[in-house]
Design a protein around this motif. Structure first.
Motif, mmCIF file in Angstrom:
data_model
loop_
_atom_site.group_PDB
_atom_site.id
_atom_site.type_symbol
_atom_site.label_atom_id
_atom_site.label_comp_id
_atom_site.label_asym_id
_atom_site.label_seq_id
_atom_site.Cartn_x
_atom_site.Cartn_y
_atom_site.Cartn_z
ATOM 1 N N ALA A 198 -10.466 71.855 85.765
ATOM 2 C CA ALA A 198 -9.305 71.950 86.651
ATOM 3 C C ALA A 198 -8.576 73.256 86.385
ATOM 4 C CB ALA A 198 -8.367 70.765 86.424
ATOM 5 N N GLY A 199 -7.830 73.712 87.403
ATOM 6 C CA GLY A 199 -7.061 74.929 87.212
ATOM 7 C C GLY A 199 -6.463 75.445 88.500
ATOM 8 N N THR A 200 -6.056 76.723 88.449
ATOM 9 C CA THR A 200 -5.421 77.385 89.586
ATOM 10 C C THR A 200 -6.066 78.757 89.785
ATOM 11 O OG1 THR A 200 -3.723 78.382 88.182
ATOM 12 C CG2 THR A 200 -3.218 76.220 89.161
ATOM 13 N N PHE A 201 -5.864 79.331 90.982
ATOM 14 C CA PHE A 201 -6.410 80.658 91.247
ATOM 15 C C PHE A 201 -5.644 81.362 92.351
ATOM 16 C CE2 PHE A 201 -8.882 77.527 93.602
ATOM 17 C CZ PHE A 201 -8.965 78.046 94.897
ATOM 18 N N THR B 25 -10.351 76.596 78.308
ATOM 19 C CA THR B 25 -9.078 76.781 78.989
ATOM 20 C C THR B 25 -8.595 78.205 78.718
ATOM 21 O OG1 THR B 25 -7.865 75.895 77.105
ATOM 22 C CG2 THR B 25 -8.415 74.343 78.874
ATOM 23 N N GLY B 26 -7.941 78.772 79.712
ATOM 24 C CA GLY B 26 -7.446 80.135 79.569
ATOM 25 C C GLY B 26 -7.481 80.861 80.890
ATOM 26 N N THR B 27 -7.123 82.134 80.853
ATOM 27 C CA THR B 27 -7.042 82.968 82.052
ATOM 28 C C THR B 27 -8.235 83.916 82.098
ATOM 29 O OG1 THR B 27 -4.630 82.863 81.985
ATOM 30 C CG2 THR B 27 -5.608 84.624 83.305
ATOM 31 N N THR C 23 -7.060 75.213 83.377
ATOM 32 C CA THR C 23 -6.040 74.449 82.653
ATOM 33 C C THR C 23 -6.629 73.254 81.915
ATOM 34 O OG1 THR C 23 -5.562 73.175 84.652
ATOM 35 C CG2 THR C 23 -4.199 75.125 84.236
ATOM 36 N N TYR C 24 -7.835 72.830 82.323
ATOM 37 C CA TYR C 24 -8.484 71.683 81.691
ATOM 38 C C TYR C 24 -9.992 71.806 81.859
ATOM 39 C CZ TYR C 24 -9.721 66.919 80.437
ATOM 40 O OH TYR C 24 -10.267 65.830 79.820
ATOM 41 N N ILE C 25 -10.725 71.558 80.793
ATOM 42 C CA ILE C 25 -12.178 71.496 80.888
ATOM 43 C C ILE C 25 -12.701 70.635 79.743
ATOM 44 C CG2 ILE C 25 -12.535 73.632 79.589
ATOM 45 C CD1 ILE C 25 -14.997 74.130 81.484
ATOM 46 N N PRO D 248 -9.909 92.620 87.685
ATOM 47 C CA PRO D 248 -10.813 93.082 86.640
ATOM 48 C C PRO D 248 -10.527 92.398 85.315
ATOM 49 C CG PRO D 248 -9.077 94.700 86.971
ATOM 50 C CD PRO D 248 -8.845 93.600 87.978
ATOM 51 N N GLY D 249 -11.392 92.603 84.353
ATOM 52 C CA GLY D 249 -11.175 92.106 83.004
ATOM 53 C C GLY D 249 -12.282 91.242 82.461
ATOM 54 N N THR D 250 -12.581 90.134 83.122
ATOM 55 C CA THR D 250 -13.589 89.209 82.622
ATOM 56 C C THR D 250 -14.976 89.672 83.079
ATOM 57 O OG1 THR D 250 -12.011 87.391 82.755
ATOM 58 C CG2 THR D 250 -14.349 86.803 82.593
#
Length: 191
Positions: free
Chosen positions: A163-166, A103-105, A155-157, A109-111
């Motif tokens: 699950a999550g958002t984007f 879980t996390g963002t 948000t969940y794994i 760029p970044g990842t």
């Protein structure tokens, strides 16, 4: 002077990564086809993926699939608008090795080693004549391969579901136009 082909030709390497990723998504989505998701079923009981693409609400809940590697460092999630594997599709992929996907963002760029794609099928007289791809991606250093941006919040794994958002501002592959992705959300069983 360097002998490293990746450093000498980063655009070719990025293109190869993109096409390998698309091939992987096609394999994943067609090999894990859900028999319950026939027709234009937007209420797939096994999960959902939806977003506004260019302001239009779309549900990518057909041929929906999520794959997590056994070491949990690589995840691919994607789906189609209809049961036709040639329909418009949306997917994202994170290759987070050596760290596990949790879980996390995650962002572009970044990842490092992340890509998201929206593939629109160009249809003329009922036949697909080509595919228009909008994407945002990063290389191994986490810098963008194009001017696209993307934020994915897991948000969940666990071993059974992710699950999550984007949201994102995806760039036309090989072009200068963009499409906005807003209100994205997903909840997909892992296979």
């Amino acid at each position: 002077m360097t002998n490293n082909i990746i450093e000498r030709h980063p655009a070719i390497f990025s293109c190869c990564k993109l096409f390998m990723g698309i091939a992987l998504i096609v394999i994943v989505l067609t090999s894990c086809k859900n028999s319950k998701s026939g027709g234009n079923n937007s209420n797939n009981s096994d999960g959902f993926m939806e977003a506004k693409i260019g302001g239009v609400k779309m549900q990518f809940s057909n041929n929906l699939s999520a794959q997590l590697s056994s070491d949990k460092t690589h995840i691919v999630v994607g789906g189609h608008l209809t049961s036709d594997p040639l329909s418009d599709s949306y997917d994202f992929e994170i290759f987070h090795a050596p760290a596990v996907v949790t879980t996390g963002t995650y962002g572009v760029p970044g990842t490092p080693n992340m890509i998201t794609r929206y593939a629109h099928q160009n249809v003329v007289n009922g036949k697909v004549t080509g595919t228009t791809i909008f994407n945002a991606s990063t290389g191994s250093g986490g810098t963008t391969s194009n001017a696209g941006t993307y934020t994915l919040v897991v948000t969940y794994i666990d071993d059974k579901k992710v699950a999550g958002t984007f949201t994102g501002h995806l760039q036309l592959l090989g072009g200068s136009s963009f499409v906005d992705v807003t209100e994205g959300s997903f909840s997909v069983p892992l296979h």
